[in-house]
Design a protein around this motif. Structure first.
Motif, PDB file in Angstrom:
ATOM      1  N   VAL A   1      -2.217   9.754   0.599  1.00 28.23           N
ATOM      2  CA  VAL A   1      -2.325   9.239   2.101  1.00 28.23           C
ATOM      3  C   VAL A   1      -1.942   7.975   2.000  1.00 28.23           C
ATOM      4  N   ASN A   2      -2.572   7.004   1.258  1.00 27.28           N
ATOM      5  CA  ASN A   2      -2.461   5.538   1.838  1.00 27.28           C
ATOM      6  C   ASN A   2      -2.763   4.721   0.493  1.00 27.28           C
ATOM      7  N   ALA A   3      -1.673   5.158  -0.732  1.00 24.69           N
ATOM      8  CA  ALA A   3      -1.663   4.302  -1.774  1.00 24.69           C
ATOM      9  C   ALA A   3      -1.626   2.717  -1.731  1.00 24.69           C
ATOM     10  N   ASP A   4      -0.596   2.532  -0.592  1.00 27.52           N
ATOM     11  CA  ASP A   4      -0.393   1.239  -0.069  1.00 27.52           C
ATOM     12  C   ASP A   4      -1.425   0.346   0.140  1.00 27.52           C
ATOM     13  N   HIS A   5      -2.595   1.096   0.483  1.00 27.97           N
ATOM     14  CA  HIS A   5      -3.628   0.158   0.624  1.00 27.97           C
ATOM     15  C   HIS A   5      -4.178  -0.354  -0.533  1.00 27.97           C
ATOM     16  N   LEU A   6      -3.804  -0.274  -1.670  1.00 22.71           N
ATOM     17  CA  LEU A   6      -4.344  -0.766  -2.953  1.00 22.71           C
ATOM     18  C   LEU A   6      -4.264  -2.132  -2.936  1.00 22.71           C
ATOM     19  N   ASP A   7      -3.002  -2.653  -2.218  1.00 21.32           N
ATOM     20  CA  ASP A   7      -2.645  -4.014  -2.362  1.00 21.32           C
ATOM     21  C   ASP A   7      -3.770  -4.988  -1.634  1.00 21.32           C
ATOM     22  N   LEU A   8      -4.576  -4.378  -0.924  1.00 22.93           N
ATOM     23  CA  LEU A   8      -5.797  -5.030  -0.699  1.00 22.93           C
ATOM     24  C   LEU A   8      -6.705  -5.686  -1.486  1.00 22.93           C
ATOM     25  N   LEU A   9      -6.505  -5.130  -2.683  1.00 19.08           N
ATOM     26  CA  LEU A   9      -7.107  -5.646  -4.045  1.00 19.08           C
ATOM     27  C   LEU A   9      -6.709  -7.369  -4.171  1.00 19.08           C
ATOM     28  N   GLU A  10      -5.575  -7.424  -3.819  1.00 17.71           N
ATOM     29  CA  GLU A  10      -5.195  -8.874  -4.032  1.00 17.71           C
ATOM     30  C   GLU A  10      -5.979  -9.670  -2.985  1.00 17.71           C
ATOM     31  N   VAL A  11      -6.089  -9.288  -1.793  1.00 14.97           N
ATOM     32  CA  VAL A  11      -6.766  -9.944  -0.812  1.00 14.97           C
ATOM     33  C   VAL A  11      -8.158 -10.252  -1.380  1.00 14.97           C
ATOM     34  N   GLN A  12      -8.701  -9.031  -1.812  1.00 17.07           N
ATOM     35  CA  GLN A  12     -10.159  -8.956  -2.491  1.00 17.07           C
ATOM     36  C   GLN A  12     -10.423 -10.182  -3.434  1.00 17.07           C
ATOM     37  N   ARG A  13      -9.148 -10.115  -4.445  1.00 14.29           N
ATOM     38  CA  ARG A  13      -9.495 -11.153  -5.499  1.00 14.29           C
ATOM     39  C   ARG A  13      -9.474 -12.578  -4.858  1.00 14.29           C
ATOM     40  N   ASP A  14      -8.451 -12.791  -3.944  1.00 15.01           N
ATOM     41  CA  ASP A  14      -8.369 -14.036  -3.206  1.00 15.01           C
ATOM     42  C   ASP A  14      -9.860 -14.371  -2.570  1.00 15.01           C
ATOM     43  N   GLU A  15     -10.207 -13.540  -1.813  1.00 15.36           N
ATOM     44  CA  GLU A  15     -11.300 -13.864  -1.024  1.00 15.36           C
ATOM     45  C   GLU A  15     -12.662 -13.917  -1.602  1.00 15.36           C
ATOM     46  N   ARG A  16     -12.703 -12.874  -2.573  1.00 22.17           N
ATOM     47  CA  ARG A  16     -14.028 -12.979  -3.415  1.00 22.17           C
ATOM     48  C   ARG A  16     -14.012 -13.544  -4.744  1.00 22.17           C
ATOM     49  N   GLY A  17     -12.820 -13.952  -5.231  1.00 25.49           N
ATOM     50  CA  GLY A  17     -12.764 -14.575  -6.517  1.00 25.49           C
ATOM     51  C   GLY A  17     -13.255 -13.792  -7.744  1.00 25.49           C
ATOM     52  N   TRP A  18     -12.960 -12.345  -7.637  1.00 25.30           N
ATOM     53  CA  TRP A  18     -13.447 -11.437  -8.707  1.00 25.30           C
ATOM     54  C   TRP A  18     -12.249 -11.197  -9.685  1.00 25.30           C
ATOM     55  N   ASP A  19     -12.676 -11.167 -11.038  1.00 20.48           N
ATOM     56  CA  ASP A  19     -11.736 -10.660 -11.988  1.00 20.48           C
ATOM     57  C   ASP A  19     -11.573  -9.450 -11.885  1.00 20.48           C
ATOM     58  N   GLY A  20     -12.520  -8.407 -11.695  1.00 17.69           N
ATOM     59  CA  GLY A  20     -12.339  -7.058 -11.397  1.00 17.69           C
ATOM     60  C   GLY A  20     -11.931  -6.755 -10.113  1.00 17.69           C
ATOM     61  N   ALA A  21     -12.249  -5.429  -9.614  1.00 21.65           N
ATOM     62  CA  ALA A  21     -12.116  -5.080  -8.480  1.00 21.65           C
ATOM     63  C   ALA A  21     -12.781  -3.802  -8.094  1.00 21.65           C
ATOM     64  N   LEU A  22     -12.902  -3.704  -6.601  1.00 24.68           N
ATOM     65  CA  LEU A  22     -13.882  -2.602  -6.104  1.00 24.68           C
ATOM     66  C   LEU A  22     -13.102  -1.594  -5.240  1.00 24.68           C
ATOM     67  N   LEU A  23     -12.850  -0.427  -5.482  1.00 31.70           N
ATOM     68  CA  LEU A  23     -12.048   0.447  -4.509  1.00 31.70           C
ATOM     69  C   LEU A  23     -12.883   1.611  -4.610  1.00 31.70           C
ATOM     70  N   LYS A  24     -12.696   2.176  -3.079  1.00 25.89           N
ATOM     71  CA  LYS A  24     -13.471   3.428  -2.834  1.00 25.89           C
ATOM     72  C   LYS A  24     -12.589   4.600  -2.522  1.00 25.89           C
ATOM     73  N   ASN A  25     -13.456   5.595  -2.802  1.00 27.23           N
ATOM     74  CA  ASN A  25     -12.738   6.822  -1.987  1.00 27.23           C
ATOM     75  C   ASN A  25     -13.894   7.333  -0.865  1.00 27.23           C
ATOM     76  N   PRO A  26     -13.224   8.063  -0.049  1.00 28.35           N
ATOM     77  CA  PRO A  26     -14.043   8.423   1.102  1.00 28.35           C
ATOM     78  C   PRO A  26     -14.870   9.489   1.085  1.00 28.35           C
ATOM     79  N   ASN A  27     -15.920   9.783   1.949  1.00 29.87           N
ATOM     80  CA  ASN A  27     -16.796  10.775   2.096  1.00 29.87           C
ATOM     81  C   ASN A  27     -16.067  12.322   1.970  1.00 29.87           C
ATOM     82  N   CYS A  28     -16.726  13.184   1.246  1.00 27.07           N
ATOM     83  CA  CYS A  28     -15.998  14.261   1.104  1.00 27.07           C
ATOM     84  C   CYS A  28     -15.549  15.115   2.566  1.00 27.07           C
ATOM     85  N   SER A  29     -16.286  15.086   3.444  1.00 24.32           N
ATOM     86  CA  SER A  29     -15.806  15.764   4.354  1.00 24.32           C
ATOM     87  C   SER A  29     -14.544  14.934   5.312  1.00 24.32           C
ATOM     88  N   THR A  30     -14.655  13.637   4.984  1.00 21.43           N
ATOM     89  CA  THR A  30     -13.435  12.980   5.754  1.00 21.43           C
ATOM     90  C   THR A  30     -12.142  13.214   4.756  1.00 21.43           C
TER      91      THR A  30
END
Ligand code: 11C
Length: 344
Positions: A123-152
């Motif tokens: 559906v929205n694989a392009d949203h993965l690029d938000l990880l670059e924002v996450q790294r810039d904003e939070r200074g993390w070396d790793g990353a945190l990605l979520k999947n939605p709730n099962c009913s969603t």
């Protein structure tokens, strides 16, 4: 070469599904299992209350369960699948991402954080690029990605297919399986001959997560989709498989044929766990049903049927396996996307 992965919360219902789906897996090999302090130091066979209808794989049965702590997880395990309770996920996942691990999480914490991508790869694989924002904003070396709730997850691929008609409003009423609440075996009998017309927090999750998943992303900022979503969530005496009645109001005219065709044609992702077709459509008004259809596409497909035109759009029913497509399989699919996009 196989990527070594860990499972956080490996002894719970979704953790056990992760073990099942990762043994074997074409890209990943299980190298670490974590659970609560009470389970740490025990063998997985002893620690896991194994309630599912498949044997504990030999490769993990004697593996020692670790505490869920960055110090306990080997550095050569870059990818962690998290099925932690949300309060535990909230406490430990950011620290793990900061310490350099890439966390593909099913836990419900942080799903709506603006710099945490919430992703269904088809559906929205392009949203993965938000990880670059996450790294810039939070200074993390790793990353945190979520999947939605099962009913969603059950509903959103069908909405993604219909969005070409201009989604304006979505009403959904769910009939959710007991495994979503962690019930298993004998405990699930407690709701036999019954239905519970409330699942705490579930309505809000469906309303908010759907708009984030279908939102626009310009590479830096995410806009929630403008549609109104209104959900009513109910627990019924089904073991696995969430069934949902959806009313989708669209700006443009949509017929039952065009809605079904849009769903049947909706593309899969080029990833090992993405099934083809992604959405099975039925003409028989009695389908989809949990027992008959939850295992389509090895439990990773979505099914839809019962299409009817309404004055504002279309009404239909959809279904998916809540602990496979809706939870463990969803996290693994996101892990496959992370690997393909070079985050590991
Ligand atoms: C249920 N959907 O069926 C819930 C379980 O946000 O991941 C999954 C909760 C979540 O009760």
């Amino acid at each position: 070469m196989s990527i070594r992965v860990g499972i956080l919360g490996a002894t719970g219902a979704v953790g056990q599904r992760l073990v099942q789906l990762l043994d074997p897996h074409p890209d990943f090999e299980i190298a670490a299992l974590t659970a609560s302090e009470a389970s740490a130091g025990r063998s997985y066979r002893a620690a896991a209350k194994w309630g599912l209808d498949f044997p504990i794989p030999d490769s993990v049965a004697e593996m020692t369960v670790r505490a869920t702590d960055a110090d306990e997880i080997p550095d050569d395990v870059p990818l962690l699948f998290s099925s932690l309770p949300s309060s535990v996920g909230e406490a430990v996942e950011p620290g793990l991402a900061e310490a350099g691990y890439v966390v593909s999480s099913n836990s419900s914490n942080a799903r709506m954080d603006p710099d945490v991508p919430l992703v269904i790869p088809e559906v929205n694989a392009d949203h993965l690029d938000l990880l670059e924002v996450q790294r810039d904003e939070r200074g993390w070396d790793g990353a945190l990605l979520k999947n939605p709730n099962c009913s969603t997850i059950t509903m959103v691929p069908t909405l993604a297919a219909l969005d070409q008609f201009g989604l304006e409003r979505v009403h959904v009423s769910t009939l959710q399986a007991v495994s979503g609440a962690g019930y298993s075996g004998v405990t699930s009998m407690e709701i036999l001959d019954n239905a519970i017309p409330h699942i705490g927090g579930e309505e809000e999750k469906m309303e908010d997560e759907s708009r984030k998943l279908l939102g626009g992303f310009d590479g830096a900022e995410l806009d929630l989709h403008g549609m109104d979503v209104s959900a009513s969530c109910n627990r019924i005496a089904t073991l696995d498989g969430h069934l949902e009645n959806v009313w989708a109001d669209t700006a443009q005219d949509v017929t039952t044929e065009s809605a079904a065709e849009a769903m049947a044609d909706y593309p899969s992702a080029d990833l090992p766990s993405s099934p083809a077709p992604l959405i099975h459509t039925f003409e028989d008004p009695e389908r989809p049903q949990p027992r008959l259809d939850r295992m389509l596409g090895d439990g990773m497909a979505v099914s839809a049927g019962g299409f009817r035109e309404t004055p504002e759009g279309v009404q239909y029913n959809c279904l998916s396996h809540n602990t496979l497509r809706g939870a463990a399989g969803a996290s693994i699919l996101n892990g496959e996307l992370l690997a393909r996009e070079g985050y590991l």
